[in-house]
Design an enzyme around this catalytic site. Structure first.
Site, short mmCIF file in Angstrom:
data_model
loop_
_atom_site.label_atom_id
_atom_site.label_comp_id
_atom_site.label_asym_id
_atom_site.label_seq_id
_atom_site.Cartn_x
_atom_site.Cartn_y
_atom_site.Cartn_z
N THR A 40 -85.91 -12.62 13.41
CA THR A 40 -84.84 -12.36 14.39
C THR A 40 -83.88 -13.56 14.42
OG1 THR A 40 -86.24 -13.24 16.14
CG2 THR A 40 -86.18 -10.84 15.93
N LEU A 45 -89.59 -24.06 16.82
CA LEU A 45 -90.08 -24.00 18.20
C LEU A 45 -88.99 -24.46 19.16
CD1 LEU A 45 -92.85 -23.25 19.57
CD2 LEU A 45 -93.23 -25.72 19.79
N GLY A 46 -87.85 -23.77 19.10
CA GLY A 46 -86.77 -24.04 20.06
C GLY A 46 -86.95 -23.14 21.27
N ARG A 47 -85.85 -22.84 21.94
CA ARG A 47 -85.93 -22.01 23.15
C ARG A 47 -86.59 -20.66 22.85
NH1 ARG A 47 -80.74 -24.49 23.91
NH2 ARG A 47 -80.15 -23.20 22.16
N ARG A 81 -81.74 -15.58 11.36
CA ARG A 81 -80.58 -15.23 10.55
C ARG A 81 -81.10 -14.70 9.22
NH1 ARG A 81 -78.02 -15.04 14.40
NH2 ARG A 81 -76.10 -16.12 14.99
N GLU A 140 -74.52 -8.30 6.59
CA GLU A 140 -74.51 -7.34 7.70
C GLU A 140 -73.15 -6.65 7.76
OE1 GLU A 140 -75.76 -9.50 11.19
OE2 GLU A 140 -77.73 -9.87 10.38
N HIS A 165 -79.30 -6.03 13.89
CA HIS A 165 -78.98 -7.27 14.62
C HIS A 165 -78.74 -7.00 16.12
CE1 HIS A 165 -77.17 -11.56 14.00
NE2 HIS A 165 -77.81 -11.47 15.16
C1 GLV Z 1 -77.19 -13.67 17.79
O1 GLV Z 1 -77.64 -13.58 16.70
C2 GLV Z 1 -76.69 -14.89 18.34
O2 GLV Z 1 -76.59 -15.90 17.62
O3 GLV Z 1 -76.33 -14.88 19.54
#
Ligand code: GLV
Length: 340
Positions: free
Chosen positions: A241, A159-161, A243, A272, A291
């Site tokens: 979304t 629960l970060g930004r 890593r 990736e 990504h």
């Molecule tokens: C994207 O994955 C970032 O870390 O900016």
């Protein structure tokens, strides 16, 4: 000691305006112009005489790279994540590390919802069906039945930004929002966001959608593996979304194939680009993206501006707006990194 004249910076890829212009105002810029990232050997070769490095998340910046660059005082990454940089080694050497938080939060949160909805409502499968000429009968009552989203339970891991921005958006879908994090915000913050704390296991058991928003660290590597996937509902979806390596993607492929969960959507991958023989590519119940969660024109441009501004601030001996390794200030104070 560093060379006399304008400071030298190596930039590992062409970044959007105004990033390079900001750098060129103050520095000699050496730019890797190819679309593919430079090899490790190339980075090592290029940083030898540089005061600063502007890198991307595709560039592994470890002690070997830092050893090759005795004059390096700042590593500015064009990303919010910094798992590709050995922060401890940078701090030990008095190298400032900066990142680009905040400006991509909304872009990533929006894209998380794009993936969640695509997976639940089978948007990508349906698009392929139309294009491939498989749509032979008009309206069919059972065509592409998917999962409801409105009013369901969303589990946010981290629960970060970005996790918070995803939670805010869930209000519009009238969802019950659970979260798990190693840090617990105050009851007021929980209430304002409309989120309830759960242990990770509880969250996995209760959620219809699980969305990952933790950084990749040694503690979050394969946080979601076979055991965790088996705790999830058979009807649930996993969205990543964050890593790729936060999820054991071979276990996930098995989970999707054997029906331990209903579906998944991944913007990030353990490797990736993904290996074309990865079993997950054969499955229909997963949406895959390369990504791109932060890829809005605005966010990518702001990230470029921030990465350049952070780098220049350090070279001016000023506090960079987004310093990752605050302990570096004790190792090498700002007046000792001033080059401009
Ligand atoms: C994207 O994955 C970032 O870390 O900016």
């Amino acid at each position: 000691m560093h060379t006399v004249g304008r400071p030298k910076v190596y930039v590992t890829r062409v970044i959007p305006p105004p990033g390079l212009d900001i750098l060129k105002e103050h520095c000699e810029v050496e730019l890797h112009t190819e679309e593919a990232p430079p090899s490790k050997e190339e980075i090592i070769e290029k940083v030898r005489d540089k005061d600063a490095l502007l890198c991307l998340l595709t560039d592994k910046i470890d002690s070997e790279v830092m050893d090759a660059a005795p004059d390096l005082v700042v590593i500015s990454t064009y990303s919010v994540g910094f798992d590709h940089i050995d922060i401890e080694e940078a701090t030990r050497r008095g190298i400032y590390v900066t990142n680009t938080p905040g400006v991509l939060t909304d872009a990533v949160a929006d894209f998380t919802w794009a993936l969640l909805l695509s997976a639940a409502r089978r948007v990508v499968e349906a698009d392929r069906y139309v294009r491939e000429g498989k749509w032979k009968v008009g309206w069919i009552p059972t065509l592409f039945l998917g999962a409801a989203v409105y009013g369901k339970t969303l589990g946010i891991v981290g629960l970060g930004r970005i996790g918070r921005a995803v939670a805010e958006r869930a209000k519009g879908f009238n969802m019950k929002v659970l979260y798990y994090d190693i840090y617990r915000p105050s009851a007021e913050v929980e209430q304002k966001l409309g989120v309830e704390y759960r242990s990770l296991d509880e969250l996995l058991k209760e959620s219809d959608f699980v969305s990952l928003h933790v950084p990749l660290t040694k503690n979050t590597y394969h946080l979601i593996g076979e055991r965790e996937l088996k705790l999830m509902k058979k009807t649930a979806y996993l969205i990543n979304t964050a890593r790729g390596a936060v999820v054991d993607t071979y276990a996930l492929a098995k989970a999707l194939e054997e029906g331990w969960i209903a579906g998944a959507a991944l913007d990030v991958h353990e490797k990736e680009p993904i290996n074309m023989d990865h079993p997950i590519l054969k499955l229909k119940n997963v949406v895959l993206a390369p990504h791109i969660a932060s890829a809005t024109t605005w966010a990518r441009s702001k990230m470029a501006e921030m990465a350049a501004t952070n780098l220049i601030a350090v070279l001016k001996g000023e506090m960079p707006p987004n310093l990752v390794n605050k302990d570096v200030l004790k190792v090498r104070p700002l007046d000792q990194v001033k080059r401009i």
